[in-house]
Design a protein around this motif. Sequence first.
Motif, mmCIF file in Angstrom:
data_model
loop_
_atom_site.group_PDB
_atom_site.id
_atom_site.type_symbol
_atom_site.label_atom_id
_atom_site.label_comp_id
_atom_site.label_asym_id
_atom_site.label_seq_id
_atom_site.Cartn_x
_atom_site.Cartn_y
_atom_site.Cartn_z
ATOM 1 N N GLY A 81 32.710 55.022 -32.366
ATOM 2 C CA GLY A 81 31.556 55.000 -31.468
ATOM 3 C C GLY A 81 31.520 56.214 -30.566
ATOM 4 N N ALA A 82 32.024 57.317 -31.062
ATOM 5 C CA ALA A 82 32.055 58.538 -30.251
ATOM 6 C C ALA A 82 31.185 59.589 -30.921
ATOM 7 N N SER A 83 30.143 59.989 -30.265
ATOM 8 C CA SER A 83 29.320 61.028 -30.860
ATOM 9 C C SER A 83 29.203 62.174 -29.875
ATOM 10 N N ASP A 84 29.876 63.271 -30.199
ATOM 11 C CA ASP A 84 29.851 64.442 -29.331
ATOM 12 C C ASP A 84 29.882 65.667 -30.245
ATOM 13 N N PRO A 85 28.694 66.117 -30.681
ATOM 14 C CA PRO A 85 28.629 67.209 -31.652
ATOM 15 C C PRO A 85 29.342 68.466 -31.159
ATOM 16 N N ALA A 86 29.268 68.744 -29.865
ATOM 17 C CA ALA A 86 29.900 69.966 -29.352
ATOM 18 C C ALA A 86 31.416 69.891 -29.503
ATOM 19 N N TRP A 87 31.985 68.715 -29.232
ATOM 20 C CA TRP A 87 33.438 68.508 -29.385
ATOM 21 C C TRP A 87 33.840 68.642 -30.843
ATOM 22 N N MET A 88 33.012 68.074 -31.725
ATOM 23 C CA MET A 88 33.302 68.177 -33.161
ATOM 24 C C MET A 88 33.314 69.642 -33.594
ATOM 25 N N GLU A 89 32.362 70.417 -33.094
ATOM 26 C CA GLU A 89 32.328 71.851 -33.401
ATOM 27 C C GLU A 89 33.615 72.531 -32.934
ATOM 28 N N ARG A 90 34.045 72.178 -31.733
ATOM 29 C CA ARG A 90 35.251 72.807 -31.195
ATOM 30 C C ARG A 90 36.474 72.451 -32.027
ATOM 31 N N LEU A 91 36.550 71.182 -32.406
ATOM 32 C CA LEU A 91 37.681 70.756 -33.233
ATOM 33 C C LEU A 91 37.698 71.532 -34.555
ATOM 34 N N LEU A 92 36.532 71.659 -35.164
ATOM 35 C CA LEU A 92 36.434 72.392 -36.429
ATOM 36 C C LEU A 92 36.867 73.839 -36.237
ATOM 37 N N HIS A 93 36.505 74.379 -35.100
ATOM 38 C CA HIS A 93 36.864 75.759 -34.804
ATOM 39 C C HIS A 93 38.385 75.888 -34.614
ATOM 40 N N PHE A 94 38.961 75.003 -33.817
ATOM 41 C CA PHE A 94 40.419 75.008 -33.608
ATOM 42 C C PHE A 94 41.143 74.972 -34.949
ATOM 43 N N ALA A 95 40.634 74.111 -35.842
ATOM 44 C CA ALA A 95 41.332 73.886 -37.108
ATOM 45 C C ALA A 95 40.952 74.922 -38.168
ATOM 46 N N ARG A 96 40.098 75.848 -37.812
ATOM 47 C CA ARG A 96 39.601 76.862 -38.747
ATOM 48 C C ARG A 96 39.032 76.234 -40.008
ATOM 49 N N LEU A 97 38.269 75.179 -39.806
ATOM 50 C CA LEU A 97 37.686 74.500 -40.973
ATOM 51 C C LEU A 97 36.164 74.671 -41.023
ATOM 52 N N GLU A 98 35.607 75.473 -40.121
ATOM 53 C CA GLU A 98 34.137 75.603 -40.079
ATOM 54 C C GLU A 98 33.568 76.010 -41.432
ATOM 55 N N ARG A 99 34.299 76.900 -42.102
ATOM 56 C CA ARG A 99 33.766 77.451 -43.355
ATOM 57 C C ARG A 99 33.811 76.432 -44.504
ATOM 58 N N PHE A 100 34.481 75.304 -44.268
ATOM 59 C CA PHE A 100 34.655 74.358 -45.381
ATOM 60 C C PHE A 100 33.904 73.050 -45.163
ATOM 61 N N LEU A 101 32.919 73.095 -44.266
ATOM 62 C CA LEU A 101 32.186 71.882 -43.887
ATOM 63 C C LEU A 101 31.690 71.051 -45.057
ATOM 64 N N ASP A 102 31.242 71.731 -46.097
ATOM 65 C CA ASP A 102 30.611 70.999 -47.197
ATOM 66 C C ASP A 102 31.547 70.792 -48.385
ATOM 67 N N ARG A 103 32.824 71.087 -48.170
ATOM 68 C CA ARG A 103 33.772 70.868 -49.261
ATOM 69 C C ARG A 103 34.288 69.438 -49.198
ATOM 70 N N ARG A 104 34.421 68.819 -50.376
ATOM 71 C CA ARG A 104 34.945 67.453 -50.401
ATOM 72 C C ARG A 104 36.430 67.465 -50.059
ATOM 73 N N ALA A 105 36.864 66.426 -49.371
ATOM 74 C CA ALA A 105 38.241 66.398 -48.864
ATOM 75 C C ALA A 105 39.272 66.553 -49.973
ATOM 76 N N VAL A 106 39.023 65.964 -51.140
ATOM 77 C CA VAL A 106 40.013 66.079 -52.234
ATOM 78 C C VAL A 106 40.199 67.514 -52.677
ATOM 79 N N GLN A 107 39.174 68.339 -52.429
ATOM 80 C CA GLN A 107 39.276 69.720 -52.914
ATOM 81 C C GLN A 107 39.887 70.668 -51.884
ATOM 82 N N LEU A 108 40.318 70.122 -50.757
ATOM 83 C CA LEU A 108 40.993 70.957 -49.765
ATOM 84 C C LEU A 108 42.463 71.100 -50.147
ATOM 85 N N SER A 109 43.092 72.185 -49.678
ATOM 86 C CA SER A 109 44.539 72.318 -49.889
ATOM 87 C C SER A 109 45.249 71.253 -49.037
ATOM 88 N N GLY A 110 46.516 71.010 -49.356
ATOM 89 C CA GLY A 110 47.283 70.005 -48.618
ATOM 90 C C GLY A 110 47.291 70.269 -47.116
#
Lengths: 309, 314
Positions: A107-136
């Motif tokens: 029940g937490a919706s905070d798009p700005a926080w989600m963006e920051r998390l993605l940025h921290f994790a350097r995952l922004e570029r992989f937004l549309d990749r399915r989880a199974v296709q990510l490296s370990g």
Amino acid sequence: MNRAIVRVEHLEKRFGPVRALMDLSFMVDEGEIFGIIGPDGAGKTTLLRILAGVIRPDAGSLRLFDRDLLRELERVRPLLGYMPQNFSLYGDLTVRENLLFFSTMYGASDPAWMERLLHFARLERFLDRRAVQLSGGMQKKLALIGAMIHRPRLLLLDEPTTGVDPVSRRELWDLLSEFHLQGVTILVTTPYLDEAERCTRVALMHRGRMLAIDAPDRLRASLGHPVIEIIAQPIMGVHAALRDHPGVLEAVILGDRIRLVVREGSLSPEDVEEAARGIPGAIVQEARWAAPRLEEVFAHLMHQETADG
Amino acid sequence: MDEAVIRAEGLTRRFGTFTAVDHVSFEVRRGEIFGFLGPNGAGKTTTIRMLLGLLEPTEGRAWVLGHDATRETARIRPRIGYVSQRFSLYPDLSVEETLRFYGAAYGLSFPRLADRIPALLELLGLTGQERRLVRHLAGGWRQRVALAVALLHEPEIVFLDEPTAGMDPLARREIWSLLYRLAEQGITVFVTTHYMDEAEQCSRLALIHNGRLILQGAPTELKAMADMGRVLEIAATPLDRALALLRGWSIFPYVTLHGARIHVYLRAPEVSLEEIRRRLETAGLESISVEPVAPSLEDIFLWVIERERFDPAG
């Protein structure tokens, strides 16, 4: 800063005849990175599952944020982020969809926080990749930011770095440091002793017990015996001779050197060098004092435990 | 002593579009403990399977004991031993029965087994455990029995896939001291691990990352690598401001929080520690200390893996 937000007292858990956790007591202060280090079967996962409220202990008290976890789970739960050891993602969903799913669930919706998390994790570029296709490593990072999506105050992480490559391991620790600096308290388990240095305090865990709890440099100092390192060949011959030397408590080969734990005041590096030179055919390069390794402390505590009981 | 008993040249294996092992070349010399380090999925087991002739390389070749690993498997097999990651023993056999069973399966004669079994029990510290059932043994002891099985036919090389995974420090230590004992007897040990701190234990090692061999050499050689630069440990209060400040400083290609301190890589040799201390002081930070620390092998691995990113020109 020094408020204890995790208070565990006399915790017990059995699985049939196996005592998975034995009379476990410890506290974690707000703002700590508390590392629980131990081999398979030490009880790390069981402990984390109990703290996350997934399973119930058989005995003991458990207070998180000054509340009784077992009675007030619903009130404590929103403050916790839990990353289990096994894959906790939806493989068929993309990175974005996984995070949206976690947001909805909490029940937490905070798009700005989600963006920051993605940025921290350097995952922004992989937004549309399915989880199974990510490296370990990327899967682990995604699971980690998924556990952070509702801004918990306490993160419970079960072996986030096991088996991941060195680059991802470092990125995961950088992420944890980021959350740590934001004031999140982190309780993390690992089988790797070298990760102790990343933690503010460390518990060495073995067969359901915590053998020691302290800051990493204090744990090292707690060995209580000096260590001498000697580089000499032939290493097996020198090792065999020094192992039985009076004053030597323990002699272990570490690559091209022998590490000797010696009784205080019994032997100096010069003595060791002389003893090694007395071995026919031995060539000694150098002998010197060395700082205890955490692995030696762990081994020493395990020896003691066996001796005591 | 310097004879290469394993040689891989451009060894490559693809599964569909996935390259599990990517042009890997290395040599293992007789009597050494060669560590093959890398995370899960890096290509360690695939490489072993090619060396054992269980899997054909897509490209490249390997020689084991002078024979082609793919085409002359039959000549290699009798001279090597292998303990796989999931090697399972029969839980209802005792230690001695296990050795007799496998000995017979390998076609060893009774007189030879009568010699060999006590010698192996002695070598692996299993004397006195002969009658114990495998199912009653802890992980570390089972691993010894598995190793004894792999050594029954007196192989010249033994391949061990993650022998210490999940073990406690004492058990790991014991496995390693066994490996030293094997090496001392002239047996070449090829061992994989994902514990970076075990790198120090090997006489030589190779680091594999995403199927590619990043680095190989003796631990001391690798540590002496000149272009690593220095690793500094910095303490300052408040820590978060110090971290932000150091991150904005271009002389540090890498800055990370290390417990209550900060680790940085410093490549610019002309910058003195005193200068760094002064600049932190000028920025209003307190309780400052700047100390060099010895780079760990992991620091060196990371350095090499990410060299391109740190230093695109070099």
